[in-house]
Enzyme design. Structure first.
Site, PDB file in Angstrom:
ATOM      1  N   LYS A 505       0.848  -1.203   0.000  1.00 12.17           N
ATOM      2  CA  LYS A 505       0.000   0.000   0.000  1.00 12.17           C
ATOM      3  C   LYS A 505       0.880   1.249   0.000  1.00 12.17           C
ATOM      4  O   LYS A 505       2.077   1.165   0.313  1.00 12.17           O
ATOM      5  CB  LYS A 505      -0.914  -0.033   1.229  1.00 12.17           C
ATOM      6  CG  LYS A 505      -0.157  -0.117   2.550  1.00 12.17           C
ATOM      7  CD  LYS A 505      -1.068  -0.502   3.707  1.00 12.17           C
ATOM      8  CE  LYS A 505      -0.262  -0.581   4.993  1.00 12.17           C
ATOM      9  NZ  LYS A 505      -0.952  -1.354   6.034  1.00 12.17           N
ATOM     10  N   TYR A 730      13.762  31.549   7.663  1.00  8.83           N
ATOM     11  CA  TYR A 730      12.489  32.199   7.996  1.00  8.83           C
ATOM     12  C   TYR A 730      12.350  32.487   9.484  1.00  8.83           C
ATOM     13  O   TYR A 730      12.758  31.678  10.324  1.00  8.83           O
ATOM     14  CB  TYR A 730      11.332  31.272   7.609  1.00  8.83           C
ATOM     15  CG  TYR A 730      11.022  31.268   6.124  1.00  8.83           C
ATOM     16  CD1 TYR A 730      10.693  32.439   5.466  1.00  8.83           C
ATOM     17  CD2 TYR A 730      11.038  30.072   5.420  1.00  8.83           C
ATOM     18  CE1 TYR A 730      10.389  32.430   4.112  1.00  8.83           C
ATOM     19  CE2 TYR A 730      10.730  30.050   4.070  1.00  8.83           C
ATOM     20  CZ  TYR A 730      10.415  31.235   3.421  1.00  8.83           C
ATOM     21  OH  TYR A 730      10.114  31.206   2.092  1.00  8.83           O
TER      22      TYR A 730
END
Ligand SMILES: *Cc1c(COP(=O)(O)O)cnc(C)c1O
Length: 834
Positions: A505, A730
Site C-alpha cells: 500500500k 524564515y
C-alpha cells in the site's frame, strides 16, 4: 544459437528418414534403419530431447556444422544431413548411422519443411517489417494463447535457417501459428513465404534508412511484402505511407487490407493515444466499434507494437474485455529494458541485466524503433560472458549484428571485447578495460539514444547512473538486492507451506513502482493494497498474482471485477453492497477476504455479527471466501504480548467457527512483520509483510539480520560563511552562536523532509559526519550547520541510508519509519539498483 523448446516429446514424427530422399532430392549414403524423425537440430551443443533427432550440418560464415558431427554423435544423434563435399570416411568408426547427402543443407532443410508445412491447415499469421517483429510475435502468441493452442518461432528465429526450424515445431494439436520472417537481402522472402504459408499478414513498420542488401526503401518493402503473396488479409499501419502505397500497388485487387492510423480518419481503425501519468490509454475506433485499453507501456515502439496486436485481434473477433486482461498480463520481452531520460537530451535504453546475442538483437530492435527522433545511436556493451561459442566467433557475430543496425558509435567495456576492437567498423568505436576507465574518460553524450547492455557482473548500471539526467539533486535509491535478502530472511522464518502476502500500500511504502514486479518475480504469493487504484496500478505494472484491497468502497466494485481485485469485507453493510453489485452485474465469482474484529477497533466484523454473516454468505454462492484474517495492534512490543495472545485466541475461535459452518477452508492470516517476528507460531497459512521487506521498522535485535533498502540523499547547493550572531532562514529561528559555515540543501518539507526536523532536531550526514539543521525547514530547501567540515557545492548529503537509520531519524520527531517513508513526495526521483 538458441535452444528449440521441447514440445516434440509426445508429438508425431515429422517424417521418416527414407521420405527425405524424395523431398530433398538427396541421396542416402549410409543407412541403419528407416527411423522416424522426431526433431531437428543444427547445433551439437543444444540438448535434443526426443529419441530420433535429425542433424542438419549447416555451413555458415563462421561456423561449419560438419565439424560438429562427431560431437553430435557422442551426444546420441544418429541421423545427419550433410553436403556432398563432406568426407564420409570420418564416419567409418561409427555405427547405427543414417546419412543423407545433399548439395546444399540449408536448401534441403527448407524443402523438407515446405513439405511438412503443407500438411497443415490452420490460420497462420506471418509477420514481417523492419523492427518490432519479434516483440509483436511474442505478444501475439501470448494473446492468442488465451484462446488457441498456438505455435510460434522460438526467440527471434526468423532467418532462412530459423524459420524452417520454427516450422518444425508445428503439431496436429496446434490451432494457430504466428511466424515472423526477417530478411537481409533481396530475393529471399519468397522462400520464407513458402515455408510459412501465412493466411494473414502483418507488416510492422519500415526503418528510415535503406540497408546494404537493398536498392532503396521501396525495394525493401516490396521484398518483405513477398511474404503476403497468398494472404487473404494484410494488416499494417497506414501512417507508414510507403508501406501503404506499396502494399496497395502489389496486392490491390486480390487482398483485403486492414489498416490503422494515429491521425488518418480514412484508416479502418483510428487510434487515439493518451499518455497518462503511469500508463497509456488507447482508444481504438472503427466504423461500428469503439474500445478503450490501458497499458503500462508508454514508449512509442511498444505502443505501436501493442496497437498492431490489438487491431489484429479486435478485427478477428476477440473479446475486448479478454484483450484488456491479457494486455495487463503481457510478459513483455523488453520489460527488463527501461527507458530513461539521459543528460543533454539523450535517451537511455537501460538493459543492464543480461547479455547474449539473442537478447541484444531484441534490444537493438527496440532501439531502432525508438530512435526516429534522434539522429545518433550509441551502443555500450560489456564483454559477453558465459557463452559456449569461442570468443573469436562470438565477437565476429556481434560485430556483424551491430553493422546491420547502422550504429553511429560503439563503446565496448571489458578486457575481452577490447581485444577484438578491430572487428567493429562503426564510424566511431571506443574501448575501455573497465567501468572505472570509462568513468575517468567519460565520452560526451548529446541528442542521442544510448543502449547500455551488459553482463550482470560488469554492473553497467553505474554507467547508466553516470549519464542519467540529474534532477533537482534529491533521490531515493532503492536496493532491490536488499529487498530480496529481506524476503529470504522472512521466508526462513516460515514453515514450508506458509504463504507471503506482500503489503504494498501507499506505493510500496513510498518506495514505488518497481518493487511489486520484483517481489512477484521472487515468489511472493499475494499482494495487499489499501485502495482499488493501487490495485489497478499493480495490474498495469504486470502483476498477475491475486491482490487483496483493504479499503474497498461500493463505487470501486466495478473496477475490482474488471481488474480481478479481491475486496476485504469488514462489515455486513459492505457485504450487502457487494451482493447487490454482483447481482446487478451478473458477476460469476468474486474472491473476498473476511476481516475479523479482534481488538483493534478499526475495520472488522464483530463477533456478534458472525452468525448473520454466515447466514448471508450461504445465500451467496458467487462470493468465495478466499481468506479470513485479523490484525494485531501491539505486535511491536513485548508489553502488549498478553493482548496479542488474546487477539490470536479470538481470531482462531471465530475463524474455526466460520470454517465449520460454511464447510470451507480459506487461508487464515493474522500477523504483519513484527507479528511474525514476535509470534512465529501464529503464521497460520499466510503472513502479511510490509515494512520488514524494506529492512526497517523492526526490533533492534532483529535489525542486524535485515538490509535497509532505501537511501534518501541529496547534494549541497551552496555553501556560505556566516558570522556569529546572524540569523538563518524564515522567522530568524536559527541563530549562529559562533562563526558558522552553512550548507543549503535542496530538500524541504514538500519533499518529505518534515518541518519538525528544523532548528537542530534533525541532522543529515555529510562526509560521514552528522550535521544538524539550523533554522526552520523550508518548503523546498533546508540549511545545515557544517562548521568545521570541508564541504563544497555538489557534495553528497545523506538523509538516511542503510548505515544511518531511518528509524532513529523518525524517533527524533516522535514518529516511525512508516511515516517518513510514505511522506517522501512523488517529485523525489526513485532509482533502483539490482
Ligand atoms: C499495513 C498492514 C500490514 C503490514 O504491516 P507491516 O507492519 O508493515 O509489516 C499488514 N496487515 C495489515 C492489515 C496492514 O494494514
Amino acid at each position: 544459437m538458441v535452444v528449440i523448446p521441447s514440445i516434440l516429446l509426445n508429438g508425431m514424427p515429422l517424417a521418416y528418414f527414407n521420405n527425405l530422399v524424395a523431398i530433398t532430392n538427396g541421396q542416402v549414403v549410409i543407412q541403419a534403419a528407416n527411423s522416424p524423425i522426431t526433431e531437428l537440430t543444427i547445433d551439437s551443443r543444444n540438448k535434443t530431447i526426443t529419441q530420433f533427432p535429425l542433424f542438419f550440418a549447416i555451413v555458415g560464415i563462421n561456423h561449419n556444422g560438419h565439424d560438429y558431427i562427431e560431437e553430435a554423435y557422442e551426444k546420441g544423434i544418429r541421423q545427419f544431413v550433410v553436403e556432398s563435399s563432406y568426407n564420409l570416411s570420418i564416419l567409418e568408426k561409427f555405427r547405427d548411422l543414417n546419412i543423407l547427402q545433399v548439395i546444399h543443407t540449408v536448401e534441403a532443410l527448407q524443402q523438407f519443411m515446405v513439405f511438412y508445412r503443407s500438411k497443415y491447415r490452420l490460420p497462420v499469421l506471418g509477420i514481417t517489417g523492419s523492427n518490432g517483429k519479434t516483440i509483436v510475435k511474442e505478444w501475439m502468441h501470448a494473446f492468442l494463447s488465451s484462446k488457441y493452442k498456438t505455435v510460434s518461432n522460438p526467440s527471434s528465429y526468423n532467418s532462412q535457417v530459423g524459420v524452417p526450424l520454427a516450422v518444425s515445431l508445428l503439431q496436429p494439436s496446434h490451432q494457430y501459428a504466428v511466424f515472423e520472417a526477417g530478411i537481409t537481402t533481396a530475393d529471399t522472402m519468397a522462400k520464407l513465404a513458402l515455408l510459412i504459408q501465412p493466411t494473414h499478414g502483418l507488416f510492422t513498420n519500415i526503418g528510415p534508412a535503406h540497408s546494404q542488401g537493398f536498392r532503396d526503401i521501396t525495394q525493401k518493402i516490396e521484398e518483405k511484402a513477398q511474404l503476403f503473396a497468398h494472404c487473404s488479409t494484410i494488416y499494417y499501419c497506414k501512417d507508414h505511407q510507403l508501406i501503404d502505397e506499396t502494399l496497395l500497388r502489389l496486392y490491390g485487387t486480390q487482398t483485403t487490407f486492414v489498416n490503422w492510423s494515429f491521425y488518418n480518419p480514412k484508416a479502418d481503425y483510428l487510434v487515439v493515444r493518451e499518455i497518462l501519468a503511469t500508463k497509456t490509454k488507447l482508444q481504438i475506433i472503427a466504423s461500428d466499434t469503439d474500445n478503450t485499453f490501458l497499458t503500462s507501456f508508454q514508449d512509442n515502439a511498444s505502443i505501436e507494437n501493442i496497437t498492431h496486436c490489438l487491431v489484429y485481434l479486435l478485427h478477428n473477433g476477440f473479446d475486448p474485455g479478454q484483450l484488456q486482461r491479457s494486455l495487463l498480463q503481457l510478459k513483455s520481452i523488453p520489460m527488463r529494458i527501461t527507458l530513461k531520460a539521459g543528460m543533454h537530451r539523450c535517451q537511455i535504453i537501460d538493459d543492464t541485466y543480461t547479455h547474449e546475442l539473442a537478447s541484444l538483437r531484441i534490444a537493438l530492435d527496440f532501439m531502432q524503433q525508438q530512435h526516429y527522433s534522434y539522429s545518433k545511436q550509441t551502443v555500450i556493451l560489456s564483454d559477453i560472458v558465459q557463452s559456449s561459442t569461442p570468443d573469436q566467433e562470438l565477437y565476429k557475430e556481434l560485430a556483424l549484428l551491430l553493422a546491420k543496425y547502422a550504429i553511429h558509435r560503439f563503446i565496448g567495456i571489458g578486457p575481452i571485447i577490447s581485444q577484438y576492437a578491430t572487428l567493429f567498423s562503426m564510424p566511431q568505436s571506443i574501448f575501455f578495460g573497465t567501468v572505472e576507465d570509462f568513468m575517468q574518460n567519460k565520452p560526451f553524450f548529446q541528442d542521442e539514444v544510448i543502449l547500455v547492455k551488459g553482463a550482470r557482473t560488469f554492473r553497467l548500471e553505474r554507467i547508466v547512473r553516470a549519464i542519467e539526467k540529474k534532477c533537482h539533486g534529491t533521490v531515493l535509491e532503492i536496493s532491490m538486492r536488499s529487498i530480496r535478502n529481506n524476503l529470504s530472511y522472512f521466508r526462513a522464518q516460515l514453515a514450508h507451506r506458509t504463504k507471503i502476502m506482500a503489503i504494498v500500500k501507499a506505493s510500496a511504502y513510498g518506495n514505488d513502482s518497481e518493487i511489486p514486479a520484483a517481489l512477484q518475480r521472487h515468489g511472493v504469493d499475494y499482494f495487499g493494497v489499501a485502495y482499488v487504484d493501487e490495485g489497478i496500478y499493480l495490474r498495469n505494472k504486470g502483476i498477475t498474482l491475486p491482490i487483496m484491497v483493504m479499503n474497498p468502497t461500493y463505487d470501486s466494485f466495478d473496477a475490482m471485477v474488471d481488474y480481478q481485485l479481491e475486496p476485504e469485507i469488514y462489515s455486513l453493510e459492505l457485504l450487502d453492497e457487494l451482493s447487490a453489485f454482483i447481482a446487478e452485474r451478473a458477476v460469476q465469482k468474486i474472491n473476498i477476504h473476511l476481516k475479523i474484529e479482534t481488538g483493534m477497533y478499526r475495520l472488522g466484523i464483530e463477533e456478534g455479527a458472525i452468525d448473520q454473516l454466515l447466514w448471508q454468505l450461504k445465500e451467496l454462492p458467487n462470493i468465495h471466501v478466499a481468506s479470513i484474517f485479523s490484525h494485531l495492534v501491539g505486535a511491536e512490543s513485548k508489553e502488549h504480548d498478553d493482548y496479542s495472545l488474546l487477539q490470536a485466541k479470538k481470531f482462531i475461535k471465530i475463524a474455526q467457527y466460520i470454517e465449520r459452518h460454511l464447510a470451507i477452508k480459506p487461508l487464515k492470516h493474522l500477523v504483519n512483520t513484527n507479528g511474525l517476528l514476535r509470534f512465529p507460531q501464529f503464521q497460520f497459512d499466510m503472513v502479511r509483510l510490509g515494512i520488514g521487506l524494506y529492512g526497517v521498522g523492526v526490533d533492534k535485535t532483529i535489525q542486524s539480520h535485515l538490509f535497509p533498502a532505501s537511501t534518501l540523499k541529496t547534494i549541497i547547493s551552496q555553501v556560505k560563511q556566516v558570522q556569529k550572531g546572524e540569523t538563518i532562514g524564515y522567522n530568524r529561528k536559527g541563530i549562529t552562536t559562533q562563526d558558522t559555515t552553512i550548507a543549503t540543501i535542496p530538500i524541504g518539507y514538500a519533499d518529505g523532509f518534515s518541518r519538525l526536523f528544523g532548528c537542530g532536531k534533525g541532522s543529515v550526514v555529510i562526509h560521514d559526519r552528522y550535521c544538524p539543521t539550523i533554522g526552520t525547514i523550508c518548503m523546498d530547501m533546508a540549511m545545515i550547520d557544517v562548521t568545521g567540515i570541508k564541504v563544497k557545492r555538489g557534495d553528497e548529503v545523506i538523509i538516511f541510508s542503510a548505515e544511518h537509520s531511518i528509524d532513529e531519524l523518525a524517533e527524533r520527531i516522535g514518529t516511525i519509519s512508516y511515516e517518513l517513508l510514505t511522506q517522501i513526495s512523488q517529485r523525489v526521483k526513485r532509482m533502483y539498483y539490482t
